[in-house]
Write an enzyme that holds these catalytic residues in place. Structure first.
Site, PDB file in Angstrom:
ATOM      1  N   TYR A 160      -2.807  -0.882  10.455  1.00 29.84           N
ATOM      2  CA  TYR A 160      -2.804  -1.201   9.030  1.00 29.84           C
ATOM      3  C   TYR A 160      -1.507  -0.727   8.378  1.00 29.84           C
ATOM      4  CZ  TYR A 160      -4.154  -1.087   4.094  1.00 29.84           C
ATOM      5  OH  TYR A 160      -4.202  -1.274   2.739  1.00 29.84           O
ATOM      6  N   SER A 173       0.855  -1.190   0.000  1.00 27.85           N
ATOM      7  CA  SER A 173       0.000   0.000   0.000  1.00 27.85           C
ATOM      8  C   SER A 173       0.880   1.225   0.000  1.00 27.85           C
ATOM      9  CB  SER A 173      -0.900   0.001   1.238  1.00 27.85           C
ATOM     10  OG  SER A 173      -1.542   1.256   1.406  1.00 27.85           O
TER      11      SER A 173
END
Length: 678
Positions: free
Chosen positions: A568, A555
Site C-alpha cells: 500500500y 496518503s
C-alpha cells in the site's frame, strides 16, 4: 371568479406545459382574471394572475404567479407613451402588483391583462410556429382555421402587442385565438376549461393539417454520405470530437455541453436542405435567445475522419465568430448592450448529432431541446410552404433587448465551480463520495465513477438529477473501462475539467506475508489505475485547451514508513511522484496536478470497512471501533480526519484561490510530524 382561480390556473398550466408539443421549457405564459379583496379597504377588486417572468408552465406553483390589479394595468393604456418607449411599461407593472411576494411580471403581462377574456394562454407549440414562420402564414391561417383563429403580423412582445391582440379579439368576436407571425399562438376562453380546449384545438388542428397536406420530404431528399452512423460509431465519434468542440464553444467563456443524437436531429442533418435551413436560424424569440441566431454546422459527410472534422470545425468556428460580429455590427445601435460573445451555442455534426452549450448543464440541455423544437418548426413550415423566420435585425433586437440584458444582470453570482465538469473515481462511498458531494454543492457537474455501477448511480442520484451528476462503472485497472468512463463524461456534459484519482484499496500485511497478487492488485488499482485515468483525462484536457485540474488522493503513507503495509505505502509513493511528474509535463497546457495526503480516514471508508480497519487495529493493538480516535490521538491537533476534510482540500485546490499552484501535496492528517514534507 372564486378563490380557486389560482389553483385552476396552475392545474391548467401544468397540463399544457407537460406536453412538449404544446410549448417549450420556460416558454409561454397563462393567466386568469378574478376577484380578490383589497387588503386596505376590504373591498372586492379585480385581479390578474399570470405566470411570471422566467417560470416554467409544466412545473408552475403559486409562487411563480404575478398578481396584479386589473384596474391599474388597464389604466396604463392612457399613459402608454408609444411603441418607441414601450419597454418603460414593464417597470410600471411593479406599481400594479397586488399583495406581497409572487413572481416578477413578464413582458407578456399586457397581453393577458388587456385581452377581454377571463382566461388567456400564450404558447410556443411547434405546429403553431410552423404556420407562424411559413412564407404564406397569413393565408395558411385563414385556410386552416376558417376564421376561428386570426393572423397577427410579427411584432416584438410588449405593450403594443397586447393592445393589438386585444383589438383583434374585439374585431373578431368569433375568434378563439390568433397566430402570432414568427412567434407562436395565443388563445382565450371564458372558463379555464374553455381556454385550454381552445389552445389544444389550435395546436392539434395545425398538427393534423401539416400531417395531411404537408410534403413527405420537407428537408429534401437524403444527402448521400450524410446519413446517421450506427449508434456505437456515432457515439465514439461524438466523444472524440467533444473536447475540441467544447473548447471552441468556450472561447469567450466556459460552457457546459449536452449531446443529442435523436432521430429528429439525425434526419434533419441528413437532408439536402439542412445547410440552407440551418443558416436561416430560428424564429421564435424563446428559441434563438437560447440557441443564438444560428447554429454552426460541420459541412463534411458523416464518414469524415476525426482529424479532418476537427480541422474543419476550427476553420468554421473562426468564420462563425466573424459572421456573428458582422451580424451584431449590422443591426446594433447606440442603445444596444455590448456584444456578449460570438461563439455558437448549437454545433451540428452530420451523421453524429448535436452539441448544445450553456452556462450549466440544464441550460445546455434546454438549448438542445429548443433547437429540436426549431427542427420541428422548420419541418412543418417546409412541408406546407417555405420556412421564413423573422429578420436578423429583429432577432438582434430581441437578443440584445435591454430587458433581457437586465434579466442577465440579475442572475445570482455563480458558485466557485459552476461550469466545471468533474470525474471522481471510487466515488460511491467514503472520501470519493464526500468529494463528489462537495464539488456538486459548489456548482460542478459530477461524474461518480465506481467499480459498482449500481452504487455509483445511487450516489449520483443523491446529488441531484442528471443535470447535476451521473453514475458510471469504472474499473480503473482496465484502460478500456477508464476510457469508456471518460467518454461517458464527455457525452454527458460535453467535456472534462477536473479529475480526482481517488479509487483505492488496501491490504495490511508485513513483507513476508505480502504475496505477488497482493502487490499487483494494489499497484494495478492505484498506481496503474491513476496513470490510466490521468492519461485519458489529459488527452481530453489538452484537446479542450481550457486548462484543468488533476488531483491525486495519495496518503501520508507516501512519505511515512508505517508498519506492515509495504504494498500500500509503495503504491501511494508511486502516486505521489506521478503528481510531480505530471505537474511538470502538463503545465504548458494549463493543467494543474496536485495531491492530498490524508491520514487514516475511518468514518465512512469502504477500505476500512472491508478489512483494512481490522488489520490496522490489530497492528496497533487497539479495538477496531477505537481506531479513529487512536489515529487522532497520535496527531498534533488530536482531531480525527473525516472524508469531508479531504473534500474541503479538493475544493480549495481546484478553486480560483490557488490558480497558480501545481505539484503540491497537501497533508490532511491533523498533523503527523513524521509525515511532514521536506
Amino acid at each position: 371568479m372564486t378563490a380557486s382561480t389560482p389553483s385552476e390556473l396552475i392545474a391548467r398550466s401544468r397540463r399544457l406545459g407537460a406536453d412538449p408539443r404544446n410549448t417549450n421549457y420556460a416558454g409561454g405564459n397563462t393567466s386568469a382574471k378574478g376577484t380578490g379583496i383589497d387588503p386596505v379597504t376590504g373591498e372586492p377588486v379585480e385581479l390578474l394572475w399570470v405566470k411570471g417572468s422566467g417560470g416554467d408552465l409544466g412545473t408552475l406553483t403559486e409562487a411563480g404567479l404575478a398578481v396584479l390589479r386589473l384596474d391599474r394595468v388597464r389604466a396604463l393604456v392612457d399613459v402608454y407613451p408609444g411603441v418607441q418607449r414601450e419597454d418603460e411599461m414593464v417597470a410600471a407593472f411593479d406599481y400594479c402588483l397586488h399583495g406581497k411576494g409572487g413572481a416578477a411580471p413578464s413582458i407578456d403581462t399586457a397581453m393577458h391583462a388587456l385581452v377581454d377574456a377571463a382566461h388567456v394562454d400564450h404558447m410556443h407549440p411547434d405546429s403553431g410556429i410552423a404556420i407562424a414562420t411559413a412564407a404564406d402564414g397569413e393565408e395558411l391561417t385563414s385556410r386552416i382555421f376558417a376564421g376561428k383563429v386570426v393572423w397577427v403580423p410579427w411584432r416584438r412582445p410588449g405593450f403594443q402587442l397586447g393592445l393589438d391582440i386585444a383589438e383583434i379579439k374585439r374585431q373578431n368576436p368569433q375568434a378563439i385565438g390568433c397566430i402570432l407571425g414568427g412567434h407562436g399562438i395565443t388563445a382565450w376562453g371564458e372558463t379555464s376549461e374553455e381556454a385550454e380546449a381552445n389552445s389544444l384545438w389550435i395546436i392539434h388542428t395545425a398538427e393534423a393539417y401539416i400531417g395531411e397536406h404537408g410534403r413527405s420530404d420537407p428537408f429534401g431528399g437524403v444527402r448521400a454520405g450524410y446519413e446517421a452512423l450506427p449508434q456505437a460509431e456515432r457515439r465514439a465519434k461524438a466523444a472524440a470530437l467533444a473536447p475540441t468542440i467544447r473548447g471552441l464553444a468556450s472561447t469567450d467563456k466556459p460552457m457546459v455541453g449536452h449531446f443529442t443524437d435523436s432521430d429528429d436531429v439525425l434526419e434533419f442533418l441528413a437532408g439536402e436542405k439542412a445547410a440552407d435551413l440551418a443558416a436561416l436560424g430560428t424564429s421564435c424569440p424563446d428559441h434563438f435567445l437560447r440557441t443564438k441566431v444560428k447554429p454552426m454546422l460541420l459541412d463534411l459527410p458523416a464518414g469524415a475522419s476525426v482529424d479532418a472534422s476537427i480541422a474543419r470545425l476550427t476553420e468554421l468556428h473562426e468564420q462563425y465568430r466573424a459572421d456573428y460580429r458582422a451580424y451584431y455590427d449590422a443591426h446594433a445601435d447606440a442603445s444596444s448592450p455590448a456584444m456578449r460573445g460570438a461563439d455558437p451555442l448549437i454545433v451540428l455534426i452530420p451523421g453524429v448529432g448535436m452539441f448544445s452549450y450553456g452556462a450549466n448543464k440544464q441550460t445546455a440541455r434546454v438549448a438542445g431541446e429548443f433547437y429540436v423544437n426549431a427542427i420541428h418548426v422548420m419541418r412543418g413550415a417546409e412541408a406546407l410552404s417555405t420556412y421564413t423566420p423573422i429578420s436578423d435585425a429583429e432577432k438582434l433586437r430581441i437578443e440584445y433587448w435591454a430587458l433581457e440584458d437586465a434579466k442577465l444582470q440579475r442572475m445570482p453570482k455563480p458558485k466557485s465551480h459552476q461550469g466545471r465538469i468533474a470525474l471522481v473515481t471510487g466515488a460511491a462511498s467514503g472520501i470519493g463520495k464526500a468529494i463528489a458531494t462537495r464539488l456538486a454543492a459548489e456548482g460542478a457537474c459530477v461524474v461518480v465513477a465506481d467499480l459498482d455501477l449500481e452504487k455509483a448511480q445511487s450516489a449520483a442520484a443523491e446529488l441531484g438529477n442528471a443535470d447535476v451528476a451521473i453514475g458510471v462503472a469504472a474499473n480503473v485497472a482496465d484502460a478500456d473501462a477508464v476510457q469508456a468512463a471518460l467518454d461517458a463524461t464527455l457525452l454527458a456534459f460535453g467535456g472534462i475539467d477536473l479529475v480526482v484519482n481517488n479509487a483505492g484499496l488496501s491490504l495490511s500485511k508485513p513483507l513476508l506475508e505480502t504475496t505477488e497478487q497482493d502487490w499487483d492488485l494494489q499497484h494495478d488499482v492505484m498506481a496503474k489505475g491513476s496513470f490510466f485515468v490521468a492519461k485519458a483525462a489529459a488527452r481530453a484536457l489538452i484537446a479542450q485547451g481550457m486548462g484543468g485540474d488533476i488531483v491525486y488522493i495519495s496518503s501520508k503513507n507516501s512519505v511515512f514508513a508505517g508498519p506492515n503495509n509495504i504494498a500500500y505505502s509503495a503504491t501511494k509513493a508511486d502516486q505521489a511522484h506521478q503528481v510531480r511528474l505530471l505537474a511538470v509535463e502538463l503545465g504548458e497546457h494549463g493543467v494543474r496536478v496536485n495531491g492530498i495526503n490524508p491520514d487514516g480516514v475511518v468514518r465512512g471508508s469502504g477500505i476500512f470497512a472491508s478489512g483494512w480497519g481490522a488489520n490496522r487495529a490489530a497492528t496497533y493493538g487497539v479495538k477496531e471501533e477505537d481506531l479513529g480516535q487512536f489515529y487522532a490521538n497520535r496527531t498534533i491537533l488530536k482531531r480525527e480526519v473525516v472524508p469531508e476534510n479531504v473534500a474541503d482540500a479538493v475544493y480549495v485546490l481546484t478553486g480560483p484561490e490557488l490558480s497558480r499552484t501545481t505539484g503540491l501535496h497537501v497533508p490532511v492528517d491533523s498533523g503527523v510530524a513524521a509525515a511532514f514534507l521536506r
